[in-house]
Design an enzyme around this catalytic site. Structure first.
Site, PDB file in Angstrom:
ATOM      1  CB  SER A 138      -0.866  -0.003   1.269  1.00  0.00           C
ATOM      2  OG  SER A 138      -1.524   1.244   1.431  1.00  0.00           O
TER       3      SER A 138
ATOM      4  CE1 TYR B  91      -4.517  -2.134   4.741  1.00  0.00           C
ATOM      5  CE2 TYR B  91      -3.609   0.054   4.393  1.00  0.00           C
ATOM      6  CZ  TYR B  91      -4.116  -1.127   3.884  1.00  0.00           C
ATOM      7  OH  TYR B  91      -4.212  -1.303   2.532  1.00  0.00           O
TER       8      TYR B  91
HETATM    9  N1  LIG Z   1      -8.722  -0.559  -1.513  1.00  0.00           N
HETATM   10  C1  LIG Z   1      -7.678   0.223  -1.231  1.00  0.00           C
HETATM   11  O1  LIG Z   1      -7.811   1.445  -1.107  1.00  0.00           O
HETATM   12  C2  LIG Z   1      -6.295  -0.382  -1.099  1.00  0.00           C
HETATM   13  C3  LIG Z   1      -5.186   0.483  -1.152  1.00  0.00           C
HETATM   14  C4  LIG Z   1      -3.910  -0.067  -0.988  1.00  0.00           C
HETATM   15  C5  LIG Z   1      -3.743  -1.421  -0.794  1.00  0.00           C
HETATM   16  N2  LIG Z   1      -4.854  -2.224  -0.758  1.00  0.00           N
HETATM   17  C6  LIG Z   1      -4.639  -3.653  -0.513  1.00  0.00           C
HETATM   18  O2  LIG Z   1      -5.184  -4.393  -1.560  1.00  0.00           O
HETATM   19  C7  LIG Z   1      -5.573  -5.681  -1.080  1.00  0.00           C
HETATM   20  C8  LIG Z   1      -6.996  -5.977  -1.534  1.00  0.00           C
HETATM   21  O3  LIG Z   1      -7.833  -4.951  -1.020  1.00  0.00           O
HETATM   22  P1  LIG Z   1      -9.288  -4.645  -1.626  1.00  0.00           P
HETATM   23  O4  LIG Z   1      -9.407  -3.185  -1.646  1.00  0.00           O
HETATM   24  O5  LIG Z   1      -9.520  -5.416  -2.860  1.00  0.00           O
HETATM   25  O6  LIG Z   1     -10.172  -5.181  -0.410  1.00  0.00           O
HETATM   26  P2  LIG Z   1     -11.581  -5.976  -0.405  1.00  0.00           P
HETATM   27  O7  LIG Z   1     -11.997  -5.951   1.008  1.00  0.00           O
HETATM   28  O8  LIG Z   1     -12.461  -5.443  -1.456  1.00  0.00           O
HETATM   29  O9  LIG Z   1     -11.168  -7.463  -0.809  1.00  0.00           O
HETATM   30  C9  LIG Z   1     -10.315  -8.197   0.016  1.00  0.00           C
HETATM   31  C10 LIG Z   1     -10.625  -9.674  -0.156  1.00  0.00           C
HETATM   32  O10 LIG Z   1      -9.729 -10.388   0.718  1.00  0.00           O
HETATM   33  C11 LIG Z   1     -10.462 -11.385   1.397  1.00  0.00           C
HETATM   34  N3  LIG Z   1      -9.828 -11.696   2.675  1.00  0.00           N
HETATM   35  C12 LIG Z   1      -9.805 -10.958   3.810  1.00  0.00           C
HETATM   36  N4  LIG Z   1      -9.179 -11.609   4.779  1.00  0.00           N
HETATM   37  C13 LIG Z   1      -8.792 -12.797   4.273  1.00  0.00           C
HETATM   38  C14 LIG Z   1      -8.115 -13.921   4.814  1.00  0.00           C
HETATM   39  N5  LIG Z   1      -7.723 -13.941   6.100  1.00  0.00           N
HETATM   40  N6  LIG Z   1      -7.890 -14.983   4.024  1.00  0.00           N
HETATM   41  C15 LIG Z   1      -8.293 -14.986   2.719  1.00  0.00           C
HETATM   42  N7  LIG Z   1      -8.956 -13.960   2.156  1.00  0.00           N
HETATM   43  C16 LIG Z   1      -9.196 -12.873   2.931  1.00  0.00           C
HETATM   44  C17 LIG Z   1     -11.846 -10.759   1.601  1.00  0.00           C
HETATM   45  O11 LIG Z   1     -12.837 -11.756   1.874  1.00  0.00           O
HETATM   46  C18 LIG Z   1     -12.041 -10.035   0.290  1.00  0.00           C
HETATM   47  O12 LIG Z   1     -12.669 -10.853  -0.687  1.00  0.00           O
HETATM   48  C19 LIG Z   1      -5.405  -5.637   0.444  1.00  0.00           C
HETATM   49  O13 LIG Z   1      -4.193  -6.230   0.815  1.00  0.00           O
HETATM   50  C20 LIG Z   1      -5.351  -4.150   0.722  1.00  0.00           C
HETATM   51  O14 LIG Z   1      -4.663  -3.842   1.902  1.00  0.00           O
HETATM   52  C21 LIG Z   1      -6.114  -1.748  -0.920  1.00  0.00           C
END
Ligand SMILES: NC(=O)c1ccc[n+]([C@@H]2O[C@H](COP(=O)([O-])OP(=O)(O)OC[C@H]3O[C@@H](n4cnc5c(N)ncnc54)[C@H](O)[C@@H]3O)[C@@H](O)[C@H]2O)c1
Length: 256
Positions: free
Chosen positions: A142, A155
């Site tokens: 991130s 986080y």
């Molecule tokens: N959305 C943002 O703004 C953003 C920004 C930077 C980084 N990220 C990173 O991107 C990645 C995906 O985020 P997103 O925005 O798609 O989130 P999201 O919540 O839309 O999707 C995350 C998915 O991960 C699954 N998940 C959660 N815990 C889990 C576990 N213990 N085992 C297996 N699956 C699990 C959830 O069920 C979900 O389907 C994350 O690592 C997040 O930190 C997101």
């Protein structure tokens, strides 16, 4: 066991958001997929497959569990017989609010999923990747992994740890396995819109996005597809001499 003729990618957090977008892009690029998400995750949004094209094997598992990772790899081995790419994408935002009130159990949960989950994924992937000629690991960190922020300390700490895991593993696993990280800025997925509902429900969606992108030169949230595209690039032969890279996909958010 059969050995797939296509490259194979394991993608975690594959039911929604960036993981779901990545499944779509990797399938388009010709990868067979092992899609991993929590028990009960809504896999029904996975892309429709065409006959004779790539296939998707779904696995319900928790990335923080060593046993679940062993099962994921064994499904991948039995179904496809090889592993080329691991996109360690699953993650949670955890508690929001001052570090002074941050619940300890929540700190441990964020670390377990975001840090131990990435560590276990990499460690479990190595053997099968090496058996079948090497591979590429992409960890989803991130912009919060390279800079601090108030009110989201668990986080941010966990994503700094993902950067450290990426760099250390890149050194240890070269030259057969490349390890890189993507660092998205706020992205248009459940994660951001849940944060809106939790801490800024009195603002409109536009106001919320403007507030969160005020220091992003490109002035908007990323789309999940844009992060998936960066992961696909790092996975493939176009990135054949890139390892240990921490790639911002953030509209310039960390440039200044
Ligand atoms: N959305 C943002 O703004 C953003 C920004 C930077 C980084 N990220 C990173 O991107 C990645 C995906 O985020 P997103 O925005 O798609 O989130 P999201 O919540 O839309 O999707 C995350 C998915 O991960 C699954 N998940 C959660 N815990 C889990 C576990 N213990 N085992 C297996 N699956 C699990 C959830 O069920 C979900 O389907 C994350 O690592 C997040 O930190 C997101």
């Amino acid at each position: 066991m059969k050995t797939a003729s296509r490259p194979v990618a394991i993608i975690t957090g594959a039911a929604r958001g960036i993981g779901l977008a990545a499944v779509g892009r990797f399938v388009e690029a010709g990868y067979d997929i092992v899609a991993v998400d929590l028990p009960g995750a809504p896999f029904e949004d996975l892309p429709t497959l065409t006959e004779g094209g790539p296939s998707i094997e779904t696995v319900n598992g928790d990335v923080s569990s060593d046993q679940d990772w062993a099962r994921v790899i064994s499904v991948c081995r039995d179904r496809f017989g090889r592993l080329d790419v691991l996109f360690n994408n699953a993650g949670i935002e955890g508690a929001l609010g001052s570090m002074l009130d941050y619940p300890l159990a929540e700190f441990d949960r964020v670390m377990a999923i975001n840090v131990r989950g990435v560590f276990l994924g990499m460690r479990h992937a190595v053997e099968l990747m090496r058996e079948t000629g090497g591979g590429s690991i992409i960890n989803n960190a991130s912009n919060m992994g390279v800079k601090g922020s108030a009110n989201i300390i668990g986080y941010s700490a966990s994503k700094h740890a993902v950067v450290g895991l990426t760099r250390s593993a890149a050194i240890e696993l070269a030259p057969t396995i490349r390890v890189n990280a993507v660092c998205p800025s706020p992205t248009n997925t459940r994660m951001m819109w849940d944060m809106h509902d939790r801490v800024a429900a009195d603002t409109t969606d536009d106001e919320f996005e403007r507030a969160f992108t005020a220091t992003t030169p490109m002035g908007r949230f990323a789309e999940a597809d844009e992060i998936a595209e960066a992961a696909l690039f790092l996975a493939g032969s176009g990135a054949s001499f890139i390892t240990g890279a921490i790639l911002p996909v953030d509209g310039g958010n960390t440039a200044g």
